[in-house]
Design a protein around this motif. Structure first.
Motif, PDB file in Angstrom:
ATOM      1  N   ILE A  58       1.825  17.570 -13.147  1.00  0.00           N
ATOM      2  CA  ILE A  58       0.769  16.738 -12.134  1.00  0.00           C
ATOM      3  C   ILE A  58       0.766  15.402 -12.388  1.00  0.00           C
ATOM      4  O   ILE A  58       0.594  14.500 -11.444  1.00  0.00           O
ATOM      5  N   CYS A  59       0.816  15.182 -13.672  1.00  0.00           N
ATOM      6  CA  CYS A  59       0.726  13.498 -14.132  1.00  0.00           C
ATOM      7  C   CYS A  59       1.888  12.731 -13.626  1.00  0.00           C
ATOM      8  O   CYS A  59       1.572  11.596 -12.877  1.00  0.00           O
ATOM      9  N   SER A  60       2.906  13.501 -13.492  1.00  0.00           N
ATOM     10  CA  SER A  60       4.037  12.680 -12.976  1.00  0.00           C
ATOM     11  C   SER A  60       3.960  12.661 -11.334  1.00  0.00           C
ATOM     12  O   SER A  60       4.612  11.504 -10.852  1.00  0.00           O
ATOM     13  N   ILE A  61       3.650  13.555 -10.772  1.00  0.00           N
ATOM     14  CA  ILE A  61       3.376  13.598  -9.315  1.00  0.00           C
ATOM     15  C   ILE A  61       2.464  12.220  -9.028  1.00  0.00           C
ATOM     16  O   ILE A  61       2.890  11.484  -8.192  1.00  0.00           O
ATOM     17  N   MET A  62       1.442  12.308  -9.554  1.00  0.00           N
ATOM     18  CA  MET A  62       0.611  11.076  -9.583  1.00  0.00           C
ATOM     19  C   MET A  62       1.000   9.635  -9.729  1.00  0.00           C
ATOM     20  O   MET A  62       0.941   8.510  -9.142  1.00  0.00           O
ATOM     21  N   ARG A  63       1.799   9.632 -10.910  1.00  0.00           N
ATOM     22  CA  ARG A  63       2.504   8.248 -11.075  1.00  0.00           C
ATOM     23  C   ARG A  63       3.402   7.793 -10.107  1.00  0.00           C
ATOM     24  O   ARG A  63       3.642   6.868  -9.349  1.00  0.00           O
ATOM     25  N   LYS A  64       4.222   9.041  -9.501  1.00  0.00           N
ATOM     26  CA  LYS A  64       5.298   8.743  -8.600  1.00  0.00           C
ATOM     27  C   LYS A  64       4.614   8.033  -7.338  1.00  0.00           C
ATOM     28  O   LYS A  64       5.183   7.427  -6.658  1.00  0.00           O
ATOM     29  N   SER A  65       3.458   8.558  -7.094  1.00  0.00           N
ATOM     30  CA  SER A  65       2.744   7.971  -5.746  1.00  0.00           C
ATOM     31  C   SER A  65       2.723   6.559  -5.950  1.00  0.00           C
ATOM     32  O   SER A  65       2.459   6.077  -4.812  1.00  0.00           O
ATOM     33  N   GLY A  66       2.660   6.138  -6.831  1.00  0.00           N
ATOM     34  CA  GLY A  66       2.096   4.682  -7.074  1.00  0.00           C
ATOM     35  C   GLY A  66       0.807   4.301  -6.584  1.00  0.00           C
ATOM     36  O   GLY A  66       0.544   2.949  -6.680  1.00  0.00           O
ATOM     37  N   LYS A  67       0.035   5.161  -6.348  1.00  0.00           N
ATOM     38  CA  LYS A  67      -1.442   4.914  -5.942  1.00  0.00           C
ATOM     39  C   LYS A  67      -2.488   4.687  -7.150  1.00  0.00           C
ATOM     40  O   LYS A  67      -2.318   5.356  -8.070  1.00  0.00           O
ATOM     41  N   ASP A  68      -3.339   4.073  -6.737  1.00  0.00           N
ATOM     42  CA  ASP A  68      -4.524   3.639  -7.985  1.00  0.00           C
ATOM     43  C   ASP A  68      -5.413   4.598  -7.581  1.00  0.00           C
ATOM     44  O   ASP A  68      -6.351   4.645  -6.697  1.00  0.00           O
ATOM     45  N   ILE A  69      -5.317   5.591  -8.534  1.00  0.00           N
ATOM     46  CA  ILE A  69      -6.240   6.971  -8.444  1.00  0.00           C
ATOM     47  C   ILE A  69      -7.873   6.238  -8.575  1.00  0.00           C
ATOM     48  O   ILE A  69      -8.635   7.029  -7.890  1.00  0.00           O
ATOM     49  N   GLU A  70      -8.308   5.472  -9.358  1.00  0.00           N
ATOM     50  CA  GLU A  70      -9.597   5.157  -9.454  1.00  0.00           C
ATOM     51  C   GLU A  70      -9.935   4.518  -8.038  1.00  0.00           C
ATOM     52  O   GLU A  70     -11.077   4.922  -7.581  1.00  0.00           O
ATOM     53  N   GLU A  71      -9.279   4.020  -7.446  1.00  0.00           N
ATOM     54  CA  GLU A  71      -9.610   3.397  -6.141  1.00  0.00           C
ATOM     55  C   GLU A  71      -9.719   4.479  -5.213  1.00  0.00           C
ATOM     56  O   GLU A  71     -10.707   4.475  -4.216  1.00  0.00           O
ATOM     57  N   LEU A  72      -8.600   5.431  -5.040  1.00  0.00           N
ATOM     58  CA  LEU A  72      -8.957   6.701  -4.369  1.00  0.00           C
ATOM     59  C   LEU A  72     -10.223   7.202  -4.440  1.00  0.00           C
ATOM     60  O   LEU A  72     -10.755   8.099  -3.605  1.00  0.00           O
ATOM     61  N   LYS A  73     -10.606   7.702  -5.602  1.00  0.00           N
ATOM     62  CA  LYS A  73     -11.627   8.118  -6.083  1.00  0.00           C
ATOM     63  C   LYS A  73     -13.029   7.708  -5.360  1.00  0.00           C
ATOM     64  O   LYS A  73     -13.979   8.487  -5.015  1.00  0.00           O
ATOM     65  N   GLN A  74     -13.025   6.333  -5.234  1.00  0.00           N
ATOM     66  CA  GLN A  74     -14.204   5.689  -4.754  1.00  0.00           C
ATOM     67  C   GLN A  74     -14.404   5.994  -3.306  1.00  0.00           C
ATOM     68  O   GLN A  74     -15.241   6.136  -2.710  1.00  0.00           O
ATOM     69  N   ASN A  75     -13.023   5.786  -2.672  1.00  0.00           N
ATOM     70  CA  ASN A  75     -12.999   5.823  -1.158  1.00  0.00           C
ATOM     71  C   ASN A  75     -12.540   7.000  -0.347  1.00  0.00           C
ATOM     72  O   ASN A  75     -12.738   7.113   1.038  1.00  0.00           O
ATOM     73  N   GLY A  76     -11.591   7.563  -1.154  1.00  0.00           N
ATOM     74  CA  GLY A  76     -10.964   8.867  -0.667  1.00  0.00           C
ATOM     75  C   GLY A  76     -11.734   9.900   0.029  1.00  0.00           C
ATOM     76  O   GLY A  76     -12.713  10.136  -0.826  1.00  0.00           O
ATOM     77  N   LYS A  77     -11.320  10.954   0.547  1.00  0.00           N
ATOM     78  CA  LYS A  77     -12.050  11.940   1.240  1.00  0.00           C
ATOM     79  C   LYS A  77     -10.955  13.334   0.685  1.00  0.00           C
ATOM     80  O   LYS A  77      -9.767  13.272   0.682  1.00  0.00           O
ATOM     81  N   ILE A  78     -11.622  14.502   0.207  1.00  0.00           N
ATOM     82  CA  ILE A  78     -10.954  15.332  -0.009  1.00  0.00           C
ATOM     83  C   ILE A  78     -11.039  16.303   1.272  1.00  0.00           C
ATOM     84  O   ILE A  78     -12.178  16.883   1.854  1.00  0.00           O
ATOM     85  N   VAL A  79     -10.006  17.138   1.672  1.00  0.00           N
ATOM     86  CA  VAL A  79     -10.013  17.830   2.808  1.00  0.00           C
ATOM     87  C   VAL A  79      -9.407  19.026   2.481  1.00  0.00           C
ATOM     88  O   VAL A  79      -8.313  19.148   1.929  1.00  0.00           O
TER      89      VAL A  79
END
Ligand code: ARG
Length: 590
Positions: A481-502
């Motif tokens: 899972i860590c590797s999936i998130m690394r590969k996305s290249g996304k800043d997770i901290e930023e997603l946490k603030q603005n992203g939505k879960i569906v």
């Protein structure tokens, strides 16, 4: 109290309905349970099964209900408006099936990512708790039973810590007193006439030293006499004997420390010796209360429902394990003022603790109701067996050095790591650290995942298998899972603030539902002091992630990427909390 428990929140909603549905039955408590994660077809997330019981109760009365399903219908009709619930329906003999709102689930996960998992911790009604665990005996071996006590006790301590109890004591009730010191000291003086010579290097293996002195004790009458005299001289505080005793304890403790260091376990030692002077006054108090009686030269305490007594003073006037536990429990209750005393030992000691607690209740030192605080709990566990089904022993000798056992787990992990291409660019340190995290974690998880009361079979092959229900499998999943998130290249901290879960896909929803059930599973695990409940949850979480979510829902590059990355983040957040509680160090690549 566990405000984050979905189950409890639902029960609160149903409670409102029950009061309206059957106003004349105020004693009916809502019974809401999660539908098992694994049971094939699921019609609901939770189920309320009050209707059948209610109907049985009101049958004779003029209720107007024709049967349990009608009661169920009424319960549904009277439910207050709730954001949690998507829909309810009545099934079979009157079960109310509850489907949670996926929007509500998603919001709860978004909150988790922002607030942290600490907010999900339940609160206990006590401030001071002690876990008495590990507690090996000086100079005798620290055996696999102590390893189990160390692993289980540490996890329970971690679970209690998570609930933010004000004071949590991790107590090592070291067996550092007793007649064995007489022969150890006598043998020590014979072997090293100059006291400056006895140190760890010279004595080497303290267990072997213990055995040698035991052989002499059993075979040489002159030595035996000197050994017995040495106990007396030690107990009367003679400097030379005291020093020798301290030296022996230090050497032993250094060996125990190696085990604790590998396992990442912290303990506060307060050995049996500490309570020695407290034994006579404590027994005096019990005597004044009329609890102690003479029995064949010994001084004993009989307790209700047990036909053998506690031996408080032996026939020779000496004290024993029970005497010390009487004094130490008195100290814990009256000096340390601990509200909850938890003792972790093998089930074989169940009766010892049962009698001890009963005696304290007789004395009025513990409340008559055993569930009231201050409270004492014995947490028992079964034997450790070898793969041959017999008591676990090494081939060469009849004992196992725990340090060697742990090192073997690490060694095997390192060997299988080195076989893989993926580690070619790893530093030596990363390989070491990973082998330790996976190896020691595997030893712990293999022990914790089964109900502690059952015997457990120690098998390296089983615990280090990367496919079964093992820490290795869990570590792989976490690292993936860590590797999936690394590969996305996304800043997770930023997603946490603005992203939505569906949670539109059924497997996203299944994962989300399982994640928000962490608080209630944790609470169940803690209430019953059963770490295996938490292990099962963690394993199911990993299975749902890998076999459902990750198999059917593309993460990186999909239109749902943001939401799915956040779900990944929520998953590792909960996984790491489980790892932490189980004393397992997570690895971020594997
Ligand atoms: N030293 C004991 C043993 O090895 C365990 C002590 C457990 N704690 C206690 N307070 N009795 O079996």
């Amino acid at each position: 109290d566990c405000p984050s428990s979905v189950k409890k929140q639902l029960a609160t909603v149903f409670e409102v309905s029950l009061r309206t549905t059957v106003p004349d039955e105020p004693d009916v408590v809502p019974s809401v349970d999660a539908c098992a994660a694994k049971s094939g077809v699921k019609f609901a997330d939770y189920q309320c099964n009050n209707a059948m019981g209610i109907f049985a109760k009101i049958k004779g009365k003029q209720s107007g209900f024709r049967g349990p399903p009608a009661v169920g219908q009424a319960i549904v009709k009277n439910l207050p408006q709730s954001e949690m619930i998507e829909s309810c329906s009545v099934a079979g003999p009157g079960f109310v099936n509850i489907v949670l709102s996926k929007k509500w689930i998603a919001e709860r996960l978004e909150r988790l990512l922002i607030d942290g998992i600490d907010k999900w911790a339940p609160r206990l009604p006590v401030k001071t708790v002690m876990v008495d665990f590990s507690s090996p005996n000086i100079a005798k071996e620290m055996h696999v039973g102590h390893l189990r006590s160390t692993i289980i006790g540490d996890t329970l301590a971690r679970m209690l810590e998570f609930t933010h109890v004000e004071t949590l004591i991790r107590r090592n009730h070291l067996g550092d007193w007793g007649t064995q010191f007489g022969m150890l000291i006598a043998h020590l003086f014979d072997t090293f006439p100059n006291p400056d010579d006895f140190n760890e290097a010279a004595i080497g293996d303290l267990q072997a030293f213990y055995k040698a002195s035991k052989v002499r004790f059993d075979n040489e009458p002159e030595f035996k006499l000197r050994a017995q005299l040495s106990v007396v001289r030690l107990q009367s505080g003679e400097e030379k004997y005291r020093k020798a005793w301290e030296r022996i304890c230090d050497i032993s403790k250094a060996e125990f420390e190696k085990v604790y260091q590998r396992l990442g376990v912290r303990l506060e030692a307060m050995g049996e010796s500490y309570f020695n002077d407290l034994i006579p006054p404590t027994l005096d108090k019990l005597d004044k209360l009329g609890l102690i009686q003479e029995d064949d030269g010994a001084r004993v305490i009989f307790v209700e429902g047990v036909n053998i007594p506690i031996i408080a003073v032996k026939r020779d006037g000496g004290y024993n394990y029970s005497s010390t536990d009487i004094a130490s429990l008195w100290y814990r209750l009256n000096v340390e003022k601990l509200e909850w005393n938890i003792y972790v030992t093998d089930v074989g000691q169940w009766q010892h603790f049962d009698m001890l607690f009963k005696a304290f209740r007789h004395a009025g030192w513990l409340p008559k109701d055993e569930n009231e605080f201050p409270k004492c709990t014995h947490v028992g566990f079964g034997l450790v067996l070898g793969e041959d089904g017999k008591r676990f022993r090494s081939r060469s000798s009849d004992t196992i050095r725990l340090v060697e056992l742990l090192d073997e787990a690490k060694k095997r992990c390192k060997a299988s790591l080195l076989e893989r291409d993926a580690v070619k660019d790893w530093s030596e340190e990363e390989i070491e650290k990973t082998a330790e995290a996976v190896g020691y974690g595997a030893v712990k998880y293999a022990d914790l995942r089964i109900n502690r009361l059952t015997n457990y079979t120690f098998s390296f092959d089983q615990m280090l298998n990367d496919k079964g229900n093992t820490a290795v499998y869990l570590q792989y999943a976490h690292a993936r899972i860590c590797s999936i998130m690394r590969k996305s290249g996304k800043d997770i901290e930023e997603l946490k603030q603005n992203g939505k879960i569906v949670l539109d896909h059924e497997d996203e929803r299944a994962l989300g539902l399982h994640l928000i059930q962490f608080p209630e599973v944790f609470e169940e695990s803690l209430t019953n002091l059963l770490p295996n409940v938490l292990c099962e949850y963690l394993y199911n979480l990993t299975e749902i992630f890998t076999k459902k979510f990750y198999t059917n829902c593309q993460v990186v590059g999909s239109p749902e990427e943001t939401s799915r990355l956040l779900l990944c983040e929520a998953t590792v957040t909960v996984m790491r909390q489980c790892f932490y509680l189980l004393g397992i160090v997570p690895v971020y690549r594997l």
